[in-house]
Design an enzyme around this catalytic site. Structure first.
Site, PDB file in Angstrom:
ATOM      1  N   ASP A 106      18.044  63.563  98.576  1.00 36.54           N
ATOM      2  CA  ASP A 106      18.087  62.216  99.168  1.00 36.54           C
ATOM      3  C   ASP A 106      18.233  62.283 100.685  1.00 36.54           C
ATOM      4  OD1 ASP A 106      20.610  63.298  99.033  1.00 36.54           O
ATOM      5  OD2 ASP A 106      21.608  61.425  98.470  1.00 36.54           O
ATOM      6  N   LYS A 157      34.469  64.233 101.228  1.00 32.97           N
ATOM      7  CA  LYS A 157      34.821  62.816 101.411  1.00 32.97           C
ATOM      8  C   LYS A 157      36.318  62.634 101.733  1.00 32.97           C
ATOM      9  CE  LYS A 157      30.764  61.668  98.948  1.00 32.97           C
ATOM     10  NZ  LYS A 157      30.346  62.730  98.079  1.00 32.97           N
ATOM     11  N   ASP A 215      20.989  60.587 105.114  1.00 32.79           N
ATOM     12  CA  ASP A 215      21.099  60.544 103.656  1.00 32.79           C
ATOM     13  C   ASP A 215      20.753  59.104 103.276  1.00 32.79           C
ATOM     14  OD1 ASP A 215      22.324  59.789 101.183  1.00 32.79           O
ATOM     15  OD2 ASP A 215      23.629  61.527 101.268  1.00 32.79           O
TER      16      ASP A 215
HETATM   17  N1  GDD Z   1      20.651  67.952  88.653  1.00 37.75           N
HETATM   18  C1  GDD Z   1      21.657  67.249  89.118  1.00 37.75           C
HETATM   19  N2  GDD Z   1      22.744  67.040  88.322  1.00 37.75           N
HETATM   20  N3  GDD Z   1      21.578  66.735  90.376  1.00 37.75           N
HETATM   21  C2  GDD Z   1      22.642  66.021  90.825  1.00 37.75           C
HETATM   22  C3  GDD Z   1      23.788  65.775  90.058  1.00 37.75           C
HETATM   23  C4  GDD Z   1      23.827  66.318  88.714  1.00 37.75           C
HETATM   24  O1  GDD Z   1      24.780  66.152  87.950  1.00 37.75           O
HETATM   25  N4  GDD Z   1      24.649  65.032  90.790  1.00 37.75           N
HETATM   26  C5  GDD Z   1      24.055  64.827  91.973  1.00 37.75           C
HETATM   27  N5  GDD Z   1      22.835  65.413  92.012  1.00 37.75           N
HETATM   28  C6  GDD Z   1      21.898  65.431  93.142  1.00 37.75           C
HETATM   29  C7  GDD Z   1      21.568  64.048  93.672  1.00 37.75           C
HETATM   30  O2  GDD Z   1      20.383  63.566  93.056  1.00 37.75           O
HETATM   31  C8  GDD Z   1      21.351  64.321  95.161  1.00 37.75           C
HETATM   32  O3  GDD Z   1      20.027  64.729  95.450  1.00 37.75           O
HETATM   33  C9  GDD Z   1      22.280  65.484  95.451  1.00 37.75           C
HETATM   34  O4  GDD Z   1      22.569  66.101  94.191  1.00 37.75           O
HETATM   35  C10 GDD Z   1      23.586  65.070  96.131  1.00 37.75           C
HETATM   36  O5  GDD Z   1      24.217  64.068  95.359  1.00 37.75           O
HETATM   37  P1  GDD Z   1      24.739  62.710  96.036  1.00 37.75           P
HETATM   38  O6  GDD Z   1      25.316  61.879  94.954  1.00 37.75           O
HETATM   39  O7  GDD Z   1      23.696  62.112  96.894  1.00 37.75           O
HETATM   40  O8  GDD Z   1      25.935  63.277  96.907  1.00 37.75           O
HETATM   41  P2  GDD Z   1      26.584  62.664  98.223  1.00 37.75           P
HETATM   42  O9  GDD Z   1      25.571  62.103  99.128  1.00 37.75           O
HETATM   43  O10 GDD Z   1      27.704  61.779  97.833  1.00 37.75           O
HETATM   44  O11 GDD Z   1      27.256  63.978  98.891  1.00 37.75           O
HETATM   45  C11 GDD Z   1      26.498  65.165  99.031  1.00 37.75           C
HETATM   46  O12 GDD Z   1      25.574  65.068 100.105  1.00 37.75           O
HETATM   47  C12 GDD Z   1      26.147  64.911 101.411  1.00 37.75           C
HETATM   48  C13 GDD Z   1      25.012  64.909 102.409  1.00 37.75           C
HETATM   49  O13 GDD Z   1      24.204  63.829 102.175  1.00 37.75           O
HETATM   50  C14 GDD Z   1      27.474  66.322  99.271  1.00 37.75           C
HETATM   51  O14 GDD Z   1      26.735  67.512  99.210  1.00 37.75           O
HETATM   52  C15 GDD Z   1      28.162  66.188 100.629  1.00 37.75           C
HETATM   53  O15 GDD Z   1      28.980  67.320 100.873  1.00 37.75           O
HETATM   54  C16 GDD Z   1      27.115  66.069 101.732  1.00 37.75           C
HETATM   55  O16 GDD Z   1      27.746  65.860 103.015  1.00 37.75           O
HETATM   56 MG    MG Z   2      23.553  61.715  98.957  1.00 38.41          MG
END
Ligand code: GDD
Ligand code: MG
Length: 348
Positions: A106, A157, A215
């Protein structure tokens, strides 16, 4: 070189845009975000992709198939229940024998992946994580690192802010690191795997090299991505507004009395009626029909949308297959087929 893309999240914060689509499939000026990411990976000599799917995997598989259209070899690893980011990486272990990229799906960024790989090798790291500076890091994974560029702490977070450098969601992993991750159960790479690797004394290098990063996890950020694309902050390969304020794909029929105030993006087969005013900052996707006298500004219309004559629309997102009717002023709203149906029911 191979890359693993984490595409399985539910995209909860991006609802209702993700009611029918997984987050990586939302369109960014005419193409799914994931298609744009795959294009970038290919430019950096990645030729084999593993997509780690869970939520709405059929949309992703149906669109990309085995990857032959994009010149990539695409494999799918599906989870029946979400394994989390770390569990998803572990689940794909058998595909990786050498260092490989892992990307959150994303993200829009201009990280130079080839340079990041050279950096990873120079630092002799077990894992390299791209970081980026953000004003408010509380929604992300905050990373601290030492003067040699190796991570010293991770806080996912956090309530208290110790650094403005955050995990940009782009990693390079050496495959032996995966041995330590338990299989078949949910694991978070950010909360569990990275801190555990630090405790073991593994080298996690921190790579700073992106001047554009976003993001798209919320509607506000999704809108911002388009704003950035319109003003050229975000480079969208085939679309540029620097020379032409109106970018149009083919076969559109725009009435001569329509005013197009750029920047405006028009997809294929768009029809716009008499005396309409469209723009600025408007995306109209493929096969949309805009009626006579409509006024649309600062809005993103996906594909197959019909806007009936006389509608005024500002700061809206309209997803695929919606018909917007009898609404004199639409402002600050997200329309999906379900929302439109609900409005129709109330009006009756
Ligand atoms: N296959 C799979 N299974 N993919 C997953 C799962 C799961 O259970 N959970 C999340 N993802 C994928 C999402 O589709 C996304 O592409 C990515 O992993 C990160 O998940 P998000 O839900 O978007 O996380 P976030 O934005 O809250 O936090 C993450 O991204 C940040 C940067 O944008 C973390 O990695 C943070 O540390 C980081 O700063
Ligand atoms: Mg994200």
């Amino acid at each position: 070189m191979k890359a693993l893309l984490l595409v399985g999240g539910k995209g909860t914060r991006l609802r209702p845009l993700t009611d029918r689509l997984p987050k990586p499939m939302v369109p960014i000026m005419g193409k799914p975000l994931l298609e744009r990411t795959l294009h970038t990976l290919k430019q950096h000599h990645v030729d084999e992709i593993v997509l780690s799917t869970c939520y709405r995997s059929e949309c992703i598989r149906g669109y990309f198939g085995g990857g032959s259209d994009s010149g990539l070899k695409i494999h799918y690893v599906h989870e029946d229940f979400p394994l989390g980011t770390g569990g998803a990486i572990k689940n794909s272990e058998s595909y990786f024998q050498d260092a490989f990229f892992v990307l959150n799906a994303d993200i829009l960024s201009n990280i130079n992946l080839s340079e990041m790989l050279r950096y990873h090798r120079r630092k002799k790291a077990d894992v390299t994580i791209a970081v980026t500076w953000v004003r408010n890091p509380s929604a992300y994974g905050v990373i601290e690192y030492d003067k040699d560029g190796y991570a010293t702490s991770f806080r996912e977070k956090p309530e208290e802010i110790s650094s403005h450098f955050i995990n940009a969601g782009v990693y390079i992993f050496e495959p032996d690191v995966l041995k330590k991750i338990p299989s078949g159960k949910p694991v978070s790479v950010e909360r569990e795997v990275f801190p555990e690797l630090l405790r073991e004394g593994r080298k996690i290098a921190v790579y700073q090299g992106c001047n554009y990063w976003l993001d798209i996890g919320t509607p506000e950020k999704y809108i911002q991505a388009h704003r950035d694309g319109f003003v050229g902050k975000l480079r969208i390969p085939e679309v540029s507004f620097s020379r032409r304020a109106v970018y149009s794909r083919f076969n559109s029929k725009i009435n001569r009395t329509t005013e197009l105030r750029g920047p405006v993006y028009l997809g294929r087969n768009v029809r716009i009626g008499n005396g309409a005013a469209i723009g600025p900052y408007v995306v109209i996707g493929d096969n949309c029909v805009i009626g006579d006298g409509c006024r649309i500004s600062n809005s993103l219309l996906w594909n197959n949308v019909v806007v009936e004559s006389g509608t005024k629309m500002a700061e809206c997102i309209v997803t695929d297959d919606c018909r917007i009717a009898n609404m004199p002023l639409c402002r600050h709203r997200i329309y999906t087929p379900d929302v439109v149906k609900e409005i129709g029911n109330k009006a009756m």
